[in-house]
Write a protein that holds these residues in place. Sequence first.
Motif, PDB file in Angstrom:
ATOM      1  N   PRO A 161      12.692 -86.874 -48.919  1.00 36.49           N
ATOM      2  CA  PRO A 161      13.627 -87.378 -47.909  1.00 36.49           C
ATOM      3  C   PRO A 161      14.920 -87.939 -48.492  1.00 36.49           C
ATOM      4  O   PRO A 161      15.997 -87.750 -47.914  1.00 36.49           O
ATOM      5  N   SER A 162      14.847 -88.606 -49.628  1.00 23.72           N
ATOM      6  CA  SER A 162      16.032 -89.254 -50.187  1.00 23.72           C
ATOM      7  C   SER A 162      17.081 -88.257 -50.667  1.00 23.72           C
ATOM      8  O   SER A 162      18.252 -88.596 -50.794  1.00 23.72           O
ATOM      9  N   SER A 163      16.671 -87.017 -50.919  1.00 27.73           N
ATOM     10  CA  SER A 163      17.636 -85.994 -51.338  1.00 27.73           C
ATOM     11  C   SER A 163      17.857 -84.945 -50.242  1.00 27.73           C
ATOM     12  O   SER A 163      18.326 -83.843 -50.495  1.00 27.73           O
ATOM     13  N   THR A 164      17.489 -85.328 -49.006  1.00 29.63           N
ATOM     14  CA  THR A 164      17.627 -84.444 -47.851  1.00 29.63           C
ATOM     15  C   THR A 164      18.585 -85.066 -46.839  1.00 29.63           C
ATOM     16  O   THR A 164      18.538 -86.273 -46.591  1.00 29.63           O
ATOM     17  N   ALA A 165      19.466 -84.256 -46.272  1.00 28.76           N
ATOM     18  CA  ALA A 165      20.349 -84.704 -45.195  1.00 28.76           C
ATOM     19  C   ALA A 165      19.984 -83.964 -43.912  1.00 28.76           C
ATOM     20  O   ALA A 165      19.563 -82.804 -43.956  1.00 28.76           O
ATOM     21  N   PHE A 166      20.151 -84.645 -42.786  1.00 30.64           N
ATOM     22  CA  PHE A 166      19.859 -84.061 -41.477  1.00 30.64           C
ATOM     23  C   PHE A 166      21.081 -84.220 -40.597  1.00 30.64           C
ATOM     24  O   PHE A 166      21.594 -85.330 -40.408  1.00 30.64           O
ATOM     25  N   ILE A 167      21.569 -83.119 -40.043  1.00 31.48           N
ATOM     26  CA  ILE A 167      22.788 -83.096 -39.234  1.00 31.48           C
ATOM     27  C   ILE A 167      22.416 -82.873 -37.768  1.00 31.48           C
ATOM     28  O   ILE A 167      21.764 -81.876 -37.440  1.00 31.48           O
ATOM     29  N   ASP A 168      22.856 -83.778 -36.890  1.00 34.49           N
ATOM     30  CA  ASP A 168      22.528 -83.662 -35.467  1.00 34.49           C
ATOM     31  C   ASP A 168      23.648 -84.299 -34.656  1.00 34.49           C
ATOM     32  O   ASP A 168      24.277 -85.260 -35.111  1.00 34.49           O
ATOM     33  N   ASP A 169      23.905 -83.773 -33.454  1.00 30.36           N
ATOM     34  CA  ASP A 169      24.948 -84.348 -32.603  1.00 30.36           C
ATOM     35  C   ASP A 169      24.446 -85.527 -31.782  1.00 30.36           C
ATOM     36  O   ASP A 169      25.236 -86.178 -31.092  1.00 30.36           O
ATOM     37  N   SER A 170      23.146 -85.818 -31.851  1.00 35.99           N
ATOM     38  CA  SER A 170      22.558 -86.935 -31.108  1.00 35.99           C
ATOM     39  C   SER A 170      22.337 -88.121 -32.038  1.00 35.99           C
ATOM     40  O   SER A 170      21.632 -88.002 -33.047  1.00 35.99           O
ATOM     41  N   VAL A 171      22.911 -89.269 -31.679  1.00 41.36           N
ATOM     42  CA  VAL A 171      22.759 -90.476 -32.507  1.00 41.36           C
ATOM     43  C   VAL A 171      21.290 -90.881 -32.612  1.00 41.36           C
ATOM     44  O   VAL A 171      20.818 -91.268 -33.688  1.00 41.36           O
ATOM     45  N   LYS A 172      20.542 -90.785 -31.512  1.00 39.79           N
ATOM     46  CA  LYS A 172      19.143 -91.217 -31.555  1.00 39.79           C
ATOM     47  C   LYS A 172      18.316 -90.330 -32.491  1.00 39.79           C
ATOM     48  O   LYS A 172      17.400 -90.805 -33.162  1.00 39.79           O
ATOM     49  N   GLY A 184      20.708 -89.303 -42.479  1.00 38.80           N
ATOM     50  CA  GLY A 184      21.193 -88.749 -41.230  1.00 38.80           C
ATOM     51  C   GLY A 184      22.707 -88.652 -41.190  1.00 38.80           C
ATOM     52  O   GLY A 184      23.410 -89.551 -41.663  1.00 38.80           O
ATOM     53  N   ILE A 185      23.199 -87.553 -40.630  1.00 44.35           N
ATOM     54  CA  ILE A 185      24.633 -87.345 -40.431  1.00 44.35           C
ATOM     55  C   ILE A 185      24.864 -87.059 -38.956  1.00 44.35           C
ATOM     56  O   ILE A 185      24.358 -86.066 -38.428  1.00 44.35           O
ATOM     57  N   HIS A 186      25.644 -87.925 -38.296  1.00 40.85           N
ATOM     58  CA  HIS A 186      25.976 -87.687 -36.901  1.00 40.85           C
ATOM     59  C   HIS A 186      27.101 -86.664 -36.834  1.00 40.85           C
ATOM     60  O   HIS A 186      28.207 -86.925 -37.305  1.00 40.85           O
ATOM     61  N   PHE A 187      26.817 -85.508 -36.243  1.00 40.45           N
ATOM     62  CA  PHE A 187      27.809 -84.428 -36.172  1.00 40.45           C
ATOM     63  C   PHE A 187      28.868 -84.750 -35.131  1.00 40.45           C
ATOM     64  O   PHE A 187      28.574 -84.947 -33.954  1.00 40.45           O
ATOM     65  N   GLN A 188      30.124 -84.810 -35.588  1.00 40.79           N
ATOM     66  CA  GLN A 188      31.260 -85.063 -34.705  1.00 40.79           C
ATOM     67  C   GLN A 188      32.373 -84.054 -34.968  1.00 40.79           C
ATOM     68  O   GLN A 188      33.550 -84.367 -34.821  1.00 40.79           O
ATOM     69  N   GLY A 189      31.958 -82.857 -35.365  1.00 37.01           N
ATOM     70  CA  GLY A 189      32.915 -81.801 -35.649  1.00 37.01           C
ATOM     71  C   GLY A 189      32.855 -81.379 -37.109  1.00 37.01           C
ATOM     72  O   GLY A 189      32.412 -82.125 -37.978  1.00 37.01           O
ATOM     73  N   ALA A 190      33.315 -80.155 -37.351  1.00 35.00           N
ATOM     74  CA  ALA A 190      33.212 -79.575 -38.694  1.00 35.00           C
ATOM     75  C   ALA A 190      34.050 -80.332 -39.720  1.00 35.00           C
ATOM     76  O   ALA A 190      33.632 -80.511 -40.869  1.00 35.00           O
ATOM     77  N   LYS A 191      35.224 -80.766 -39.321  1.00 36.98           N
ATOM     78  CA  LYS A 191      36.101 -81.480 -40.265  1.00 36.98           C
ATOM     79  C   LYS A 191      35.433 -82.761 -40.747  1.00 36.98           C
ATOM     80  O   LYS A 191      35.404 -83.048 -41.958  1.00 36.98           O
ATOM     81  N   ASP A 192      34.883 -83.533 -39.835  1.00 36.19           N
ATOM     82  CA  ASP A 192      34.185 -84.759 -40.198  1.00 36.19           C
ATOM     83  C   ASP A 192      32.940 -84.457 -41.032  1.00 36.19           C
ATOM     84  O   ASP A 192      32.617 -85.200 -41.976  1.00 36.19           O
ATOM     85  N   LEU A 193      32.252 -83.369 -40.710  1.00 35.85           N
ATOM     86  CA  LEU A 193      31.052 -82.999 -41.458  1.00 35.85           C
ATOM     87  C   LEU A 193      31.374 -82.754 -42.923  1.00 35.85           C
ATOM     88  O   LEU A 193      30.613 -83.153 -43.815  1.00 35.85           O
ATOM     89  N   GLN A 196      31.594 -86.074 -44.545  1.00 38.55           N
ATOM     90  CA  GLN A 196      30.268 -86.679 -44.684  1.00 38.55           C
ATOM     91  C   GLN A 196      29.481 -86.042 -45.831  1.00 38.55           C
ATOM     92  O   GLN A 196      28.829 -86.744 -46.609  1.00 38.55           O
ATOM     93  N   LEU A 197      29.550 -84.725 -45.937  1.00 38.55           N
ATOM     94  CA  LEU A 197      28.817 -84.041 -47.009  1.00 38.55           C
ATOM     95  C   LEU A 197      29.337 -84.450 -48.383  1.00 38.55           C
ATOM     96  O   LEU A 197      28.566 -84.560 -49.349  1.00 38.55           O
ATOM     97  N   LYS A 198      30.625 -84.689 -48.469  1.00 38.89           N
ATOM     98  CA  LYS A 198      31.217 -85.100 -49.746  1.00 38.89           C
ATOM     99  C   LYS A 198      30.627 -86.419 -50.227  1.00 38.89           C
ATOM    100  O   LYS A 198      30.438 -86.624 -51.431  1.00 38.89           O
ATOM    101  N   GLU A 203      30.791 -81.106 -52.238  1.00 40.13           N
ATOM    102  CA  GLU A 203      32.197 -80.874 -51.944  1.00 40.13           C
ATOM    103  C   GLU A 203      32.403 -79.394 -51.687  1.00 40.13           C
ATOM    104  O   GLU A 203      32.250 -78.554 -52.579  1.00 40.13           O
ATOM    105  N   LEU A 204      32.732 -79.082 -50.446  1.00 39.80           N
ATOM    106  CA  LEU A 204      32.893 -77.688 -50.038  1.00 39.80           C
ATOM    107  C   LEU A 204      34.306 -77.207 -50.328  1.00 39.80           C
ATOM    108  O   LEU A 204      35.259 -77.986 -50.251  1.00 39.80           O
TER     109      LEU A 204
END
Length: 208
Positions: A161-172, A184-193, A196-198, A203-204
Amino acid sequence: MQVVDTIIFDLGNVLIRWDPRFLYKQIFGDDVAAMEYFLTEVCHAEWNERQDKGGLWEDAVAEAIGRHPAHEANIRAYVDRWTEMISGPIEETVVILQQLREMNIRLLAMTNWSHESFPVAEELFHFLSWFEGIVVSGREKIMKPDPAIYKLIIERYQLNPSSTAFIDDSVKNVKAANAQGINGIHFQGAKDLRVQLKTFGIELPPTV
């Protein structure tokens, strides 16, 4: 900074645009109030979620018609015209998925989706084949944010889990992932994502 080597994607409204209003705007036209009544009182979110938990659409349609027989045609459209609720892929996020794939990041998906309709999505969107595995709530009969579905994906794919990220548009749903030790990463658009990934060491390359 925690370096991430595995990413779990939500699908609806992260990679695939889904909203029943895409369909029902066609049916109800300019009568927004009637459309919203239908989607809050007839084919409401809780009703839809029963199928995400493994319920059958045939039973759901019969139950809804029993409650609102005057809306039978519109209720049946929820299933018969289901693909019209999908407007297509979210291309900017698909680009990110492709870039992560090229970086050999481990890719999984976890989605609240009916087991009956998900095969249609797999036919429509080729990029779903890029995932090592997809946990579909309707198949498992448990859905986000139930802790059990997070524990299931951790165990099934032997995740750290500590080396895993989860992307979802739902805060809960994001908070539920955090509770299991997943980043957890709250998805708020590709630019913000991308930003967050960085923060997790990914770094994409910039897009043109």
